[in-house]
Design a protein around this motif. Structure first.
Motif, PDB file in Angstrom:
ATOM      1  N   ASP A  98       0.985  -4.351  -1.224  1.00 36.99           N
ATOM      2  CA  ASP A  98      -0.452  -4.560  -1.246  1.00 36.99           C
ATOM      3  C   ASP A  98      -0.996  -4.255  -2.638  1.00 36.99           C
ATOM      4  OD1 ASP A  98      -3.169  -4.640  -0.837  1.00 36.99           O
ATOM      5  OD2 ASP A  98      -3.207  -3.151   0.760  1.00 36.99           O
ATOM      6  N   THR A  99      -1.190  -5.301  -3.427  1.00 39.75           N
ATOM      7  CA  THR A  99      -1.672  -5.095  -4.793  1.00 39.75           C
ATOM      8  C   THR A  99      -3.160  -4.793  -4.848  1.00 39.75           C
ATOM      9  OG1 THR A  99      -2.124  -7.443  -5.208  1.00 39.75           O
ATOM     10  CG2 THR A  99       0.119  -6.648  -5.651  1.00 39.75           C
ATOM     11  N   THR A 100      -3.851  -4.841  -3.714  1.00 39.25           N
ATOM     12  CA  THR A 100      -5.258  -4.442  -3.709  1.00 39.25           C
ATOM     13  C   THR A 100      -5.390  -2.929  -3.816  1.00 39.25           C
ATOM     14  OG1 THR A 100      -5.450  -4.224  -1.295  1.00 39.25           O
ATOM     15  CG2 THR A 100      -5.804  -6.417  -2.237  1.00 39.25           C
ATOM     16  N   THR A 101      -4.308  -2.210  -3.470  1.00 42.15           N
ATOM     17  CA  THR A 101      -4.318  -0.748  -3.524  1.00 42.15           C
ATOM     18  C   THR A 101      -3.258  -0.202  -4.466  1.00 42.15           C
ATOM     19  OG1 THR A 101      -5.071  -0.676  -1.228  1.00 42.15           O
ATOM     20  CG2 THR A 101      -4.195   1.357  -2.141  1.00 42.15           C
ATOM     21  N   ASN A 102      -2.059  -0.749  -4.378  1.00 41.40           N
ATOM     22  CA  ASN A 102      -0.943  -0.274  -5.192  1.00 41.40           C
ATOM     23  C   ASN A 102      -0.997  -0.954  -6.561  1.00 41.40           C
ATOM     24  OD1 ASN A 102       1.752   0.109  -6.321  1.00 41.40           O
ATOM     25  ND2 ASN A 102       2.366   0.773  -4.282  1.00 41.40           N
ATOM     26  N   THR A 103      -1.138  -0.156  -7.607  1.00 39.10           N
ATOM     27  CA  THR A 103      -1.338  -0.685  -8.954  1.00 39.10           C
ATOM     28  C   THR A 103      -0.070  -0.656  -9.811  1.00 39.10           C
ATOM     29  OG1 THR A 103      -2.077   1.523  -9.649  1.00 39.10           O
ATOM     30  CG2 THR A 103      -3.769  -0.058  -8.979  1.00 39.10           C
ATOM     31  N   ASN A 104       1.076  -0.344  -9.214  1.00 39.02           N
ATOM     32  CA  ASN A 104       2.299  -0.237 -10.018  1.00 39.02           C
ATOM     33  C   ASN A 104       2.644  -1.519 -10.765  1.00 39.02           C
ATOM     34  OD1 ASN A 104       2.593   2.382  -9.111  1.00 39.02           O
ATOM     35  ND2 ASN A 104       4.751   2.145  -8.554  1.00 39.02           N
ATOM     36  N   LYS A 125       0.498  -3.951 -11.567  1.00 35.30           N
ATOM     37  CA  LYS A 125      -0.621  -4.462 -12.366  1.00 35.30           C
ATOM     38  C   LYS A 125      -0.822  -5.963 -12.154  1.00 35.30           C
ATOM     39  CE  LYS A 125       0.025  -0.921 -15.945  1.00 35.30           C
ATOM     40  NZ  LYS A 125       1.169  -0.254 -15.285  1.00 35.30           N
ATOM     41  N   ALA A 126      -0.858  -6.361 -10.883  1.00 33.70           N
ATOM     42  CA  ALA A 126      -0.987  -7.771 -10.527  1.00 33.70           C
ATOM     43  C   ALA A 126      -2.334  -8.320 -10.989  1.00 33.70           C
ATOM     44  CB  ALA A 126      -0.834  -7.948  -9.021  1.00 33.70           C
ATOM     45  N   SER A 127      -2.317  -9.570 -11.410  1.00 37.90           N
ATOM     46  CA  SER A 127      -3.542 -10.206 -11.906  1.00 37.90           C
ATOM     47  C   SER A 127      -4.423 -10.734 -10.782  1.00 37.90           C
ATOM     48  CB  SER A 127      -3.188 -11.358 -12.861  1.00 37.90           C
ATOM     49  OG  SER A 127      -2.358 -12.307 -12.201  1.00 37.90           O
TER      50      SER A 127
END
Length: 292
Positions: A227-233, A235-237
């Motif tokens: 879940d890139t809305t929460t997990n920033t590892n 750094k999804a665009s």
């Protein structure tokens, strides 16, 4: 989840670099305080987690985060994906109460941790996916827990939408293992499946097999494990959420053998570490089972 272009073995970081980062088990953790009763009911606790060992950024600190979570939850069984050799060496030294089974030796691979006081290993094997282009296989362990036979399986299925056909071929291999297991054996699969919901019906798992998240009522708080809305590892665009990590269960069906059923599921690794990153780009899944 990794891109198909990633082939880094992680061998530029040696285990010695991590030895000054030993982890103490907290005195009030389940690992330190829990004492098994003489006659336990048939129960099982499990964590499955893609630990993203290919990511070099703050990897030693993230490995410490993993060990702290495992000490806290004290699971009987741990399924791990995207391990690399130095990560394995660190876990072996820190988690001496577990037996480590490795699904590979080079590049990245899967592994299992079996709590020595609860789980007895009978045998293990690595089942190759014949058509895979990546370092993927099915790691299988036959074990005994409280006198009951279990078949434990973990895998990291093919990544990316364009590799759907190969991913489904791999799921067919998992399906066959479910179908051929003896009726007195409980079968548990967990891992990073990279599956999209619409893909699973194309394979069709046996009716005796349940998706644990679905069986427990499709709880929204533990739906998305990537879940890139929460997990920033990473750094999804752009934001993206998937239920890549899954647990499947086929209870033993023979009369007189305990029938295992899931009773709890939660995501783990949701807290950002002091280093400013999460333990992995995936959330882990913690799940418990008990006899009905």
């Amino acid at each position: 989840m990794e891109s198909d272009s990633e082939t880094h073995s992680g061998e530029d970081t040696t285990p010695d670099d991590w030895m000054d980062l030993a982890v103490d088990s907290p005195a009030d953790s389940p690992a330190a305080t829990q004492k098994p009763s003489e006659k336990e009911d048939f129960k099982l606790s499990l964590i499955t987690w893609n630990v993203d060992g290919l990511d070099l950024e703050k990897r030693p600190e993230r490995s410490i985060g993993l060990v702290k979570y495992l000490n806290l939850y004290n699971p009987d069984v741990v399924f791990l994906q995207e391990l690399v050799p130095p990560y394995v060496q660190f876990l072996k030294e820190q988690l001496v109460n577990y037996l480590m089974i490795e699904g590979g030796r080079k590049g990245y691979f899967t592994g299992m941790l079996l709590k020595k006081s609860r789980v007895t290993l009978v045998e293990s094997e690595i089942v190759a996916y014949r058509t895979t282009k990546m370092m993927r296989n099915l790691l299988v362990a036959q074990v005994i827990v409280n006198g009951q036979k279990l078949c434990l399986m973990t895998s990291h299925l093919e990544s990316c939408k364009e590799n759907t056909a190969e991913r489904l071929n791999q799921l067919h291999v998992v399906k066959r293992r479910f179908k051929c297991a003896p009726d007195d054996v409980t079968v548990v699969f967990g891992g990073d499946t990279n599956l999209r919901d619409a893909e699973v019906p194309k394979v069709g798992l046996p009716a005796t097999v349940c998706d644990v998240w679905e069986r427990l009522g499709k709880q929204e708080h533990c739906r998305y494990t990537w879940d890139t809305t929460t997990n920033t590892n990473k750094k999804a665009s752009f934001p993206v959420r998937f239920r890549f990590d899954r647990i499947y269960l086929r209870p033993a069906v023979r009369h007189g053998v305990p029938h295992l059923a899931p009773d709890h599921m939660a995501l783990v690794g949701l807290e950002k570490l002091d280093c400013g990153r999460y333990t992995s780009d995936h959330w882990g899944i913690y799940c418990t089972f008990s006899a009905e």
